[in-house]
Design an enzyme around this catalytic site. Structure first.
Site, PDB file in Angstrom:
ATOM      1  N   ALA A  66      16.131  20.810  -2.881  1.00  0.00           N
ATOM      2  CA  ALA A  66      15.898  19.415  -2.532  1.00  0.00           C
ATOM      3  C   ALA A  66      14.923  19.414  -1.355  1.00  0.00           C
ATOM      4  O   ALA A  66      14.806  20.410  -0.628  1.00  0.00           O
ATOM      5  CB  ALA A  66      17.212  18.760  -2.147  1.00  0.00           C
ATOM      6  N   GLY A 109      18.763  22.888  -4.740  1.00  0.00           N
ATOM      7  CA  GLY A 109      18.615  21.915  -5.826  1.00  0.00           C
ATOM      8  C   GLY A 109      17.827  22.465  -7.011  1.00  0.00           C
ATOM      9  O   GLY A 109      18.002  22.004  -8.143  1.00  0.00           O
ATOM     10  N   GLU A 112      20.300  24.249  -8.971  1.00  0.00           N
ATOM     11  CA  GLU A 112      21.197  23.228  -9.549  1.00  0.00           C
ATOM     12  C   GLU A 112      20.523  22.474 -10.698  1.00  0.00           C
ATOM     13  O   GLU A 112      21.167  22.145 -11.690  1.00  0.00           O
ATOM     14  CB  GLU A 112      21.650  22.262  -8.439  1.00  0.00           C
ATOM     15  CG  GLU A 112      22.565  22.960  -7.440  1.00  0.00           C
ATOM     16  CD  GLU A 112      22.783  22.130  -6.180  1.00  0.00           C
ATOM     17  OE1 GLU A 112      21.793  21.815  -5.486  1.00  0.00           O
ATOM     18  OE2 GLU A 112      23.930  21.790  -5.887  1.00  0.00           O
ATOM     19  N   GLU A 132      22.102  26.368   0.976  1.00  0.00           N
ATOM     20  CA  GLU A 132      22.387  25.176   1.793  1.00  0.00           C
ATOM     21  C   GLU A 132      23.199  25.497   3.036  1.00  0.00           C
ATOM     22  O   GLU A 132      23.084  24.819   4.063  1.00  0.00           O
ATOM     23  CB  GLU A 132      23.143  24.129   0.947  1.00  0.00           C
ATOM     24  CG  GLU A 132      22.300  23.481  -0.145  1.00  0.00           C
ATOM     25  CD  GLU A 132      22.328  24.217  -1.479  1.00  0.00           C
ATOM     26  OE1 GLU A 132      22.747  25.395  -1.504  1.00  0.00           O
ATOM     27  OE2 GLU A 132      21.938  23.611  -2.487  1.00  0.00           O
TER      28      GLU A 132
HETATM   29  N1  CO8 Z   1      11.929  21.225   1.107  1.00  0.00           N
HETATM   30  C1  CO8 Z   1      10.770  20.834   1.668  1.00  0.00           C
HETATM   31  N2  CO8 Z   1       9.697  21.648   1.800  1.00  0.00           N
HETATM   32  C2  CO8 Z   1       9.811  22.903   1.344  1.00  0.00           C
HETATM   33  C3  CO8 Z   1      11.000  23.378   0.744  1.00  0.00           C
HETATM   34  C4  CO8 Z   1      12.090  22.470   0.627  1.00  0.00           C
HETATM   35  N3  CO8 Z   1      13.266  22.812   0.040  1.00  0.00           N
HETATM   36  N4  CO8 Z   1      10.818  24.671   0.391  1.00  0.00           N
HETATM   37  C5  CO8 Z   1       9.552  24.985   0.753  1.00  0.00           C
HETATM   38  N5  CO8 Z   1       8.958  23.938   1.322  1.00  0.00           N
HETATM   39  C6  CO8 Z   1       7.588  23.855   1.850  1.00  0.00           C
HETATM   40  C7  CO8 Z   1       7.464  24.623   3.153  1.00  0.00           C
HETATM   41  O1  CO8 Z   1       7.923  23.832   4.243  1.00  0.00           O
HETATM   42  C8  CO8 Z   1       5.968  24.884   3.205  1.00  0.00           C
HETATM   43  O2  CO8 Z   1       5.312  23.716   3.594  1.00  0.00           O
HETATM   44  P1  CO8 Z   1       4.182  23.790   4.776  1.00  0.00           P
HETATM   45  O3  CO8 Z   1       3.099  24.642   4.170  1.00  0.00           O
HETATM   46  O4  CO8 Z   1       3.802  22.366   4.973  1.00  0.00           O
HETATM   47  O5  CO8 Z   1       4.835  24.436   5.936  1.00  0.00           O
HETATM   48  C9  CO8 Z   1       5.626  25.118   1.738  1.00  0.00           C
HETATM   49  O6  CO8 Z   1       6.689  24.534   0.981  1.00  0.00           O
HETATM   50  C10 CO8 Z   1       5.547  26.596   1.375  1.00  0.00           C
HETATM   51  O7  CO8 Z   1       6.775  27.196   1.770  1.00  0.00           O
HETATM   52  P2  CO8 Z   1       6.840  28.501   2.699  1.00  0.00           P
HETATM   53  O8  CO8 Z   1       5.649  28.579   3.579  1.00  0.00           O
HETATM   54  O9  CO8 Z   1       8.186  28.509   3.373  1.00  0.00           O
HETATM   55  O10 CO8 Z   1       6.751  29.641   1.586  1.00  0.00           O
HETATM   56  P3  CO8 Z   1       7.330  31.111   1.656  1.00  0.00           P
HETATM   57  O11 CO8 Z   1       6.791  31.823   0.471  1.00  0.00           O
HETATM   58  O12 CO8 Z   1       7.106  31.699   3.012  1.00  0.00           O
HETATM   59  O13 CO8 Z   1       8.939  30.951   1.507  1.00  0.00           O
HETATM   60  C11 CO8 Z   1      10.959  30.068   0.505  1.00  0.00           C
HETATM   61  C12 CO8 Z   1       9.479  30.458   0.312  1.00  0.00           C
HETATM   62  C13 CO8 Z   1      11.788  31.308   0.821  1.00  0.00           C
HETATM   63  C14 CO8 Z   1      11.454  29.438  -0.799  1.00  0.00           C
HETATM   64  C15 CO8 Z   1      11.082  29.077   1.685  1.00  0.00           C
HETATM   65  O14 CO8 Z   1      10.127  28.025   1.490  1.00  0.00           O
HETATM   66  C16 CO8 Z   1      12.438  28.451   1.816  1.00  0.00           C
HETATM   67  O15 CO8 Z   1      13.362  29.072   2.299  1.00  0.00           O
HETATM   68  N6  CO8 Z   1      12.605  27.175   1.391  1.00  0.00           N
HETATM   69  C17 CO8 Z   1      13.808  26.427   1.516  1.00  0.00           C
HETATM   70  C18 CO8 Z   1      14.840  26.872   0.517  1.00  0.00           C
HETATM   71  C19 CO8 Z   1      16.114  26.088   0.702  1.00  0.00           C
HETATM   72  O16 CO8 Z   1      16.772  26.154   1.716  1.00  0.00           O
HETATM   73  N7  CO8 Z   1      16.496  25.288  -0.313  1.00  0.00           N
HETATM   74  C20 CO8 Z   1      17.677  24.493  -0.288  1.00  0.00           C
HETATM   75  C21 CO8 Z   1      17.330  23.102   0.121  1.00  0.00           C
HETATM   76  S1  CO8 Z   1      18.770  22.067   0.307  1.00  0.00           S
HETATM   77  C22 CO8 Z   1      19.191  21.656  -1.289  1.00  0.00           C
HETATM   78  O17 CO8 Z   1      18.502  21.964  -2.222  1.00  0.00           O
HETATM   79  C23 CO8 Z   1      20.428  20.889  -1.597  1.00  0.00           C
HETATM   80  C24 CO8 Z   1      20.806  20.142  -0.428  1.00  0.00           C
HETATM   81  C25 CO8 Z   1      22.148  19.579  -0.638  1.00  0.00           C
HETATM   82  C26 CO8 Z   1      22.379  18.627   0.458  1.00  0.00           C
HETATM   83  C27 CO8 Z   1      23.553  17.807   0.180  1.00  0.00           C
HETATM   84  C28 CO8 Z   1      23.363  16.433   0.660  1.00  0.00           C
HETATM   85  C29 CO8 Z   1      24.226  15.409  -0.074  1.00  0.00           C
END
Ligand code: CO8
Length: 258
Positions: A66, A109, A112, A132
């Site tokens: 997400a 997400g 999921e 998460e």
């Molecule tokens: N959301 C927003 N932006 C993201 C996300 C994300 N989930 N993942 C990556 N991006 C963005 C980065 O911020 C980056 O943007 P920018 O260039 O502007 O800084 C761009 O995508 C490229 O990402 P990275 O530079 O980080 O790329 P890497 O190759 O270095 O790393 C990863 C890749 C390992 C996938 C890393 O991006 C990462 O860890 N992402 C987040 C993964 C994560 O934590 N996902 C879970 C999100 S929470 C969820 O899905 C459910 C939430 C439930 C909440 C419940 C509420 C009711």
């Protein structure tokens, strides 16, 4: 010009493809993308020319979760008022089989969303995870429920409590994905699977999906009864008569309802 800004859609050979397309954010699922995916999928579900929906992302990411940036500043009242993520329920109510082709990251997400589909075809380099816990939250799009039903408590707890990522080989071993293929073959394999399903009798594929789905929603007794009643009802279709006569006559069936 496409009517969508975060996805690209196309239809060929009765397979409708939804490609997630926010490369700048590794296909992070923001509210607009969720709305577009569900709207497109519901349209395809209602289209008699579509037999299977295929969801895919890019080589680097199916979806990295997400959209964290969109959620970061929200409070409890906002999340509750919007019932954030509720829209995904509509995707899981569709009757058309959904195949996901997963390359790269399927995290949070993204994992999921893949689990909302019926068949996951993974590239060897795919990575699955529910990270998460590292953001101070828990899965919110069904991860604690669907992952546990798919792989059991031991692996679900391991992934959800530690946030550990697993590779495609482990995902296949624990029953999270249906098949693992070479990275450059994932879309081709998923398309072949999707076209094969779309070539079959539609009442059968839809009822098969409903019957398997009911295993996750009911007791064993209720599920067995539901399956049996579905099985009985297929004897009202021309395709049951055609399929069984074709078998006896040693020929391929010609389905009337696709
Ligand atoms: N959301 C927003 N932006 C993201 C996300 C994300 N989930 N993942 C990556 N991006 C963005 C980065 O911020 C980056 O943007 P920018 O260039 O502007 O800084 C761009 O995508 C490229 O990402 P990275 O530079 O980080 O790329 P890497 O190759 O270095 O790393 C990863 C890749 C390992 C996938 C890393 O991006 C990462 O860890 N992402 C987040 C993964 C994560 O934590 N996902 C879970 C999100 S929470 C969820 O899905 C459910 C939430 C439930 C909440 C419940 C509420 C009711």
């Amino acid at each position: 010009m496409s009517e969508y800004s975060t996805i690209v859609v196309s239809t060929e050979s009765r397979v409708a493809t939804i490609q997630l397309n926010r490369p700048e954010a590794l296909n992070a699922l923001n509210a607009e993308m969720m709305e577009e995916i569900v709207t497109a999928a519901m349209g395809f579900d209602a289209d008699p020319g579509v037999g299977t929906i295929l969801i895919t992302g890019s080589q680097k990411a199916f979806a990295a979760g997400a959209d964290i940036k969109q959620m970061a500043d929200r409070g409890y009242a906002d999340m509750y008022a919007d019932d954030w993520f509720r829209r995904w329920d509509d995707l899981t109510r569709l009757r058309t089989p959904i195949v996901s082709a997963v390359s790269g990251f399927a995290l949070g997400g993204g994992c999921e969303l893949a689990m909302m589909s019926d068949i996951i075809i993974a590239a060897e380099g795919a990575k699955f995870g529910q990270p998460e816990i590292n953001l101070g939250v828990i899965p919110g799009m069904g991860g604690s429920q669907r992952l546990t039903r798919a792989v059991g408590k031991a692996k679900a707890m391991d992934m959800i409590l530690t946030g550990r990522r697993i590779d495609a080989a482990e995902a296949e071993r624990i029953g999270l994905v249906s098949r693992v293929v070479a990275d450059d073959q994932v879309l081709a394999e998923a398309t072949t699977v999707a076209e094969l399903i779309a070539s079959k009798s539609k009442p059968s594929t839809q009822m098969a999906k409903e019957a398997v789905g009911s295993a996750f929603e009911s007791t064993l007794g209720q599920g067995l009864l539901f399956e049996r009643r579905m099985f009985h009802s297929l004897f009202a279709t021309e395709d049951q008569a055609e399929g069984m006569s074709a078998f006896a006559q040693k020929r391929d069936p010609v389905w009337r309802h696709r």
